[in-house]
Design a protein around this motif. Structure first.
Motif, mmCIF file in Angstrom:
data_model
loop_
_atom_site.group_PDB
_atom_site.id
_atom_site.type_symbol
_atom_site.label_atom_id
_atom_site.label_comp_id
_atom_site.label_asym_id
_atom_site.label_seq_id
_atom_site.Cartn_x
_atom_site.Cartn_y
_atom_site.Cartn_z
ATOM 1 N N ASP A 182 17.493 35.588 17.077
ATOM 2 C CA ASP A 182 16.939 36.548 16.113
ATOM 3 C C ASP A 182 16.369 35.823 14.898
ATOM 4 O OD1 ASP A 182 17.875 38.644 17.717
ATOM 5 O OD2 ASP A 182 19.712 38.894 16.534
ATOM 6 N N LEU A 183 17.116 34.823 14.414
ATOM 7 C CA LEU A 183 16.668 34.091 13.229
ATOM 8 C C LEU A 183 15.376 33.338 13.513
ATOM 9 C CD1 LEU A 183 17.197 33.302 10.321
ATOM 10 C CD2 LEU A 183 18.689 31.464 11.139
ATOM 11 N N ALA A 184 15.262 32.782 14.715
ATOM 12 C CA ALA A 184 14.030 32.080 15.091
ATOM 13 C C ALA A 184 12.856 33.053 15.126
ATOM 14 C CB ALA A 184 14.214 31.404 16.444
ATOM 15 N N ARG A 185 13.077 34.266 15.659
ATOM 16 C CA ARG A 185 12.004 35.272 15.690
ATOM 17 C C ARG A 185 11.623 35.706 14.280
ATOM 18 N NH1 ARG A 185 14.626 36.914 20.492
ATOM 19 N NH2 ARG A 185 16.034 38.327 19.378
ATOM 20 N N ALA A 186 12.627 35.852 13.420
ATOM 21 C CA ALA A 186 12.338 36.244 12.038
ATOM 22 C C ALA A 186 11.507 35.173 11.336
ATOM 23 C CB ALA A 186 13.644 36.486 11.284
ATOM 24 N N ARG A 187 11.867 33.935 11.561
ATOM 25 C CA ARG A 187 11.115 32.852 10.922
ATOM 26 C C ARG A 187 9.676 32.829 11.418
ATOM 27 N NH1 ARG A 187 13.154 26.694 9.791
ATOM 28 N NH2 ARG A 187 11.254 25.972 8.771
ATOM 29 N N GLN A 188 9.488 33.080 12.713
ATOM 30 C CA GLN A 188 8.141 33.098 13.273
ATOM 31 C C GLN A 188 7.334 34.268 12.699
ATOM 32 O OE1 GLN A 188 7.960 33.637 17.556
ATOM 33 N NE2 GLN A 188 6.047 32.495 17.674
ATOM 34 N N THR A 189 8.001 35.392 12.496
ATOM 35 C CA THR A 189 7.344 36.572 11.930
ATOM 36 C C THR A 189 6.997 36.371 10.458
ATOM 37 O OG1 THR A 189 8.529 38.024 13.451
ATOM 38 C CG2 THR A 189 7.645 39.042 11.453
ATOM 39 N N GLY A 190 7.880 35.662 9.759
ATOM 40 C CA GLY A 190 7.737 35.457 8.325
ATOM 41 C C GLY A 190 8.889 36.104 7.597
ATOM 42 N N VAL A 191 9.552 35.337 6.738
ATOM 43 C CA VAL A 191 10.712 35.847 6.009
ATOM 44 C C VAL A 191 10.417 35.883 4.514
ATOM 45 C CG1 VAL A 191 12.362 35.060 7.752
ATOM 46 C CG2 VAL A 191 11.723 33.524 5.862
ATOM 47 N N GLY A 192 11.281 36.574 3.782
ATOM 48 C CA GLY A 192 11.134 36.660 2.338
ATOM 49 C C GLY A 192 11.485 35.363 1.645
ATOM 50 N N GLN A 193 11.257 35.328 0.336
ATOM 51 C CA GLN A 193 11.386 34.070 -0.395
ATOM 52 C C GLN A 193 12.821 33.559 -0.456
ATOM 53 O OE1 GLN A 193 10.084 34.602 -4.428
ATOM 54 N NE2 GLN A 193 11.541 36.218 -4.883
ATOM 55 N N HIS A 194 13.810 34.446 -0.503
ATOM 56 C CA HIS A 194 15.192 33.993 -0.582
ATOM 57 C C HIS A 194 15.621 33.329 0.722
ATOM 58 C CE1 HIS A 194 14.962 37.196 -3.660
ATOM 59 N NE2 HIS A 194 15.736 36.386 -4.339
ATOM 60 N N THR A 195 15.269 33.959 1.839
ATOM 61 C CA THR A 195 15.616 33.388 3.136
ATOM 62 C C THR A 195 14.851 32.106 3.379
ATOM 63 O OG1 THR A 195 16.041 35.604 3.998
ATOM 64 C CG2 THR A 195 15.735 33.839 5.609
ATOM 65 N N TRP A 196 13.592 32.096 3.004
ATOM 66 C CA TRP A 196 12.778 30.880 3.190
ATOM 67 C C TRP A 196 13.379 29.713 2.411
ATOM 68 C CZ3 TRP A 196 9.539 28.787 6.362
ATOM 69 C CH2 TRP A 196 8.767 27.688 5.960
ATOM 70 N N ALA A 197 13.786 29.979 1.192
ATOM 71 C CA ALA A 197 14.368 28.908 0.373
ATOM 72 C C ALA A 197 15.641 28.363 1.006
ATOM 73 C CB ALA A 197 14.660 29.426 -1.033
ATOM 74 N N GLU A 198 16.487 29.233 1.552
ATOM 75 C CA GLU A 198 17.712 28.774 2.210
ATOM 76 C C GLU A 198 17.406 27.976 3.470
ATOM 77 O OE1 GLU A 198 20.815 28.689 1.339
ATOM 78 O OE2 GLU A 198 20.345 29.668 -0.562
ATOM 79 N N MET A 199 16.422 28.409 4.212
ATOM 80 C CA MET A 199 16.068 27.706 5.438
ATOM 81 C C MET A 199 15.459 26.330 5.133
ATOM 82 S SD MET A 199 14.602 30.936 7.652
ATOM 83 C CE MET A 199 14.608 30.160 9.267
ATOM 84 N N GLN A 200 14.734 26.249 4.030
ATOM 85 C CA GLN A 200 14.131 24.974 3.654
ATOM 86 C C GLN A 200 15.208 23.954 3.266
ATOM 87 O OE1 GLN A 200 11.079 25.433 5.083
ATOM 88 N NE2 GLN A 200 10.389 24.083 3.470
ATOM 89 N N LYS A 201 16.293 24.421 2.696
ATOM 90 C CA LYS A 201 17.372 23.515 2.302
ATOM 91 C C LYS A 201 18.002 22.823 3.506
ATOM 92 C CE LYS A 201 18.926 26.258 -1.676
ATOM 93 N NZ LYS A 201 20.055 27.089 -2.197
ATOM 94 N N ARG A 202 17.862 23.436 4.674
ATOM 95 C CA ARG A 202 18.604 22.974 5.840
ATOM 96 C C ARG A 202 17.700 22.433 6.922
ATOM 97 N NH1 ARG A 202 20.976 26.693 2.957
ATOM 98 N NH2 ARG A 202 23.234 26.565 2.663
ATOM 99 N N ARG A 203 16.512 22.079 6.565
ATOM 100 C CA ARG A 203 15.569 21.494 7.531
ATOM 101 C C ARG A 203 15.963 20.076 7.864
ATOM 102 N NH1 ARG A 203 9.328 22.509 6.361
ATOM 103 N NH2 ARG A 203 9.320 21.503 8.385
#
Length: 203
Positions: A182-203
């Motif tokens: 689900d998270l992979a699909r959400a990322r592909q669709t596009g997520v909001g700024q808070h989620t994007w920031a958290e995902m960027q921390k863990r790349r």
């Protein structure tokens, strides 16, 4: 419908949330769940059909401009928490429409929420998730009991309780995140700024 809604967004205890996100540790799951909720709340707050957003939670940190926090009075039962919150809302404004929306919608677009809130051709209606078994939004018109049945197989249970399924094309409102897929699909669709920031921390 053209009414404006009191929108309830329940956020359960973050430390127990999203255990099916197996690719993340407990600290990361807490941060992601908070980010999902903040993005969903931000999108909802922009809706022309939402009068107030009320976060139903005992978690700290959800106070924001234009958002009211209500205590979780469900003693661990999400539906009880929503019923009690709906009573609070209706006592303050008996004629208001009430809706409950899941917090795990990091890709939510305001336009999809608007479409769902105005799709009601019955006293109660709901939006099923992408799997067709869960529920991401339940809405009730003025004076109508919200009667929530969230949990396993909630789409069927909401339909059996008399709520009508929304057939409109509202993909971001159906994309709740429970698993890594689900998270992979959400990322592909596009997520909001808070989620994007958290995902960027863990790349």
């Amino acid at each position: 419908m053209s009414e404006k809604f009191a929108l309830l967004v329940p956020v359960k205890t973050l430390s127990r949330a999203k255990s099916r996100l197996v690719g993340t540790d407990a600290e990361t799951r807490v941060a992601l769940m908070r980010a999902f909720a903040m993005d969903a709340i931000a999108a909802a707050a922009q809706s022309a059909h939402v009068r107030t957003v009320r976060v139903v939670t005992d978690e700290a940190g959800f106070e924001a401009s234009g958002v009211e926090v209500l205590p979780d009075e469900g003693d661990g039962d999400l539906n009880a928490a929503l019923r009690n919150a709906a009573v609070r809302v209706r006592l303050a404004d008996p004629g208001t429409s009430v809706a409950a929306m899941c917090a795990d919608l990091p890709s939510l677009r305001t336009a999809d929420l608007d479409a769902a809130l105005t799709a009601g051709m019955s006293p109660r209606w709901f939006v099923a998730d992408a799997s067709g078994t869960g529920t991401t939004l339940l809405a009730a018109g003025p004076g109508v009991d919200l009667d929530p049945h969230f949990g396993a197989d909630s789409a069927r249970r909401h339909e059996e309780s008399g709520a009508v399924a929304v057939r409109a094309d509202v993909p971001s409102l159906r994309l709740d995140v429970d698993t890594d897929a689900d998270l992979a699909r959400a990322r592909q669709t596009g997520v909001g700024q808070h989620t994007w920031a958290e995902m960027q921390k863990r790349r």
